[in-house]
Write a protein that holds these residues in place. Structure first.
Motif, PDB file in Angstrom:
ATOM      1  N   ILE A  41       0.930  -1.498  -0.375  1.00  0.00           N
ATOM      2  CA  ILE A  41      -0.820   0.076   0.385  1.00  0.00           C
ATOM      3  C   ILE A  41       0.776   1.240  -0.213  1.00  0.00           C
ATOM      4  CG2 ILE A  41      -1.667   1.661   1.345  1.00  0.00           C
ATOM      5  CD1 ILE A  41      -3.240  -1.239   0.196  1.00  0.00           C
ATOM      6  N   THR A  42       1.994   1.192   1.131  1.00  0.00           N
ATOM      7  CA  THR A  42       3.093   2.476   1.252  1.00  0.00           C
ATOM      8  C   THR A  42       3.938   2.199  -0.450  1.00  0.00           C
ATOM      9  OG1 THR A  42       2.811   1.412   3.058  1.00  0.00           O
ATOM     10  CG2 THR A  42       4.642   3.128   2.512  1.00  0.00           C
ATOM     11  N   ARG A  43       4.099   1.138  -0.837  1.00  0.00           N
ATOM     12  CA  ARG A  43       4.466   1.736  -2.718  1.00  0.00           C
ATOM     13  C   ARG A  43       4.137   2.159  -3.871  1.00  0.00           C
ATOM     14  NH1 ARG A  43       9.626  -3.174  -2.329  1.00  0.00           N
ATOM     15  NH2 ARG A  43       9.957  -2.696  -0.646  1.00  0.00           N
ATOM     16  N   VAL A  44       2.285   1.670  -3.242  1.00  0.00           N
ATOM     17  CA  VAL A  44       2.016   2.787  -4.345  1.00  0.00           C
ATOM     18  C   VAL A  44       1.099   3.734  -4.040  1.00  0.00           C
ATOM     19  CG1 VAL A  44      -0.875   2.433  -5.408  1.00  0.00           C
ATOM     20  CG2 VAL A  44       0.519   0.493  -4.691  1.00  0.00           C
ATOM     21  N   GLU A  45       1.341   4.227  -3.334  1.00  0.00           N
ATOM     22  CA  GLU A  45       1.699   5.689  -2.510  1.00  0.00           C
ATOM     23  C   GLU A  45       2.330   6.620  -2.695  1.00  0.00           C
ATOM     24  OE1 GLU A  45      -1.769   5.466   1.420  1.00  0.00           O
ATOM     25  OE2 GLU A  45      -0.308   5.429   1.550  1.00  0.00           O
ATOM     26  N   LYS A  46       3.515   5.978  -2.686  1.00  0.00           N
ATOM     27  CA  LYS A  46       4.787   6.723  -2.899  1.00  0.00           C
ATOM     28  C   LYS A  46       4.563   6.790  -4.459  1.00  0.00           C
ATOM     29  CE  LYS A  46       8.049   5.767   0.223  1.00  0.00           C
ATOM     30  NZ  LYS A  46       8.631   4.634   1.199  1.00  0.00           N
ATOM     31  N   LEU A  47       4.569   5.129  -5.267  1.00  0.00           N
ATOM     32  CA  LEU A  47       4.523   5.573  -7.211  1.00  0.00           C
ATOM     33  C   LEU A  47       3.534   6.345  -8.074  1.00  0.00           C
ATOM     34  CD1 LEU A  47       5.048   1.819  -7.889  1.00  0.00           C
ATOM     35  CD2 LEU A  47       6.192   3.400  -8.251  1.00  0.00           C
ATOM     36  N   THR A  48       2.262   6.736  -7.297  1.00  0.00           N
ATOM     37  CA  THR A  48       1.265   7.434  -7.513  1.00  0.00           C
ATOM     38  C   THR A  48       1.312   9.541  -7.226  1.00  0.00           C
ATOM     39  OG1 THR A  48      -0.059   6.223  -6.038  1.00  0.00           O
ATOM     40  CG2 THR A  48      -0.520   5.642  -7.800  1.00  0.00           C
ATOM     41  N   ASN A  49       1.735   9.153  -5.415  1.00  0.00           N
ATOM     42  CA  ASN A  49       1.497  10.426  -5.137  1.00  0.00           C
ATOM     43  C   ASN A  49       0.497  10.538  -4.587  1.00  0.00           C
ATOM     44  OD1 ASN A  49       3.503  12.153  -3.705  1.00  0.00           O
ATOM     45  ND2 ASN A  49       2.734  14.147  -5.353  1.00  0.00           N
TER      46      ASN A  49
END
Length: 337
Positions: A41-49
């Protein structure tokens, strides 16, 4: 538009979350984290901002599900949550029936209570059992050769019965073939607990030196090289199919069913050879007995999805293996530090 994604920290779900956010949807994800990791979840948030509203919850917990529906104005649900290993389902069938069937019933009851009647269901090509011919169209007879596949088939039947009883539902049943690969950033990918049950994550662990050798389950099938043939689809193509399915639900189609596959079959040895190209390593393997519930050959006819959704798989087997190996190389322990 708010989309609730069940099993939202899982492999296919994480890639779907990313594509939903990129397409402008708001994502609410729930997951009990039994076979997944919050880091996805954290990484998807980082990739999409962009932010995901995440709830650690089990879809079997009706009170908790009700509270989530009270707190969030949900427009549609993509239902991934469920146990998914064919071999394991043969060993512990009751766990599969309880988790997959009871969880789905609970979810549908809460959706009905809140008037949320748009659903994309994560089904599987296993509902075709052992097809008499290939490629497999959506009109083929349905059956199951293992408890996992049977849970998917029973849920499909439940959804068909639900729609017959109340045609205000809009339901897209997506029958995927074999999702593999990872996001090309190498930041999100498949991260099973323990020893992988599926071929490609197992091959990836061998390529990384984590596991000693690949087990080829049977080389005596009636196929060109004796190993089982499957339709492997890049997980990003699969995720994009869910975006197209949500678009379709907005047209109020009733109940629709689509195969998501490439229409091309690859054998176990084809996968090993392509993975060797991706990692530039010779991969050791040993041929062992067939697994219970496995079938010789299956691959999709994806024509209907192209005609009605405007979707088709764009990424080939080399890209699937390259992206899988990039993920494995960057994350030898998966999401866990």
């Amino acid at each position: 538009m708010k989309i609730l994604v069940t099993g939202g920290a899982g492999y296919i779900a994480s890639h779907t979350n990313l594509e939903l956010l990129n397409a402008g949807y708001d994502v609410i994800a729930i997951d009990n984290l039994s076979n997944s990791c919050m880091e996805s979840i954290t990484r998807v948030e980082k990739l999409t901002n962009k932010k995901i509203s995440f709830y650690e919850a089990d879809i079997l917990d009706k009170d908790r599900m009700t509270k989530i529906f009270q707190e969030e104005k949900i427009d549609a649900v993509i239902h991934f949550a469920g146990l998914k290993a064919v071999g394991e389902s043969c060993s512990i069938p009751l766990k599969y029936y309880k988790n997959n069937l009871s969880g789905t019933i609970t979810l549908l009851e809460v959706m009905q209570e809140f008037g949320v009647k748009n659903l994309v269901f994560s089904s599987s090509a296993t509902v075709y059992g052992e097809p008499k011919s290939v490629p497999v169209t959506e009109e083929f007879p349905l059956s199951a050769t293992n408890p996992y596949g049977r849970t998917k088939l029973i849920i499909e039947d439940m959804l068909r019965d639900l729609y017959q009883s109340d045609s205000s539902w809009n339901i897209a049943i997506l029958r995927y073939f074999n999702p593999i690969g990872a996001h090309e950033s190498g930041e999100i990918g498949e991260d099973p607990n323990g020893i992988p049950n599926n071929l490609v994550p197992y091959v990836a662990k061998v390529a990384a030196g984590v596991l000693e050798q690949i087990n080829v389950f049977g080389d005596d099938y009636d196929t060109p090289d004796g190993t089982g043939i499957r339709d492997y689809i890049h997980v990003v193509d699969l995720a994009l199919g869910h975006i197209k399915a949500i678009d379709k639900l907005n047209q109020k189609p009733g109940l629709v069913t689509y195969n998501l596959g490439t229409g091309v079959g690859y054998s176990v040895f084809d996968i090993i050879r392509n993975y060797e190209k991706a990692c530039n390593i010779k991969l050791p393997y040993v041929v062992t007995d067939r697994r219970p519930g496995d079938i010789p050959i299956t691959y999709a006819d994806p024509t209907k999805a192209f005609k009605e959704l405007g979707w088709k798989a764009e990424r080939g087997i080399e890209k699937m293996c390259e992206d899988s190996y990039r993920w494995q190389s960057k994350n030898p322990n998966g999401y866990r530090k």
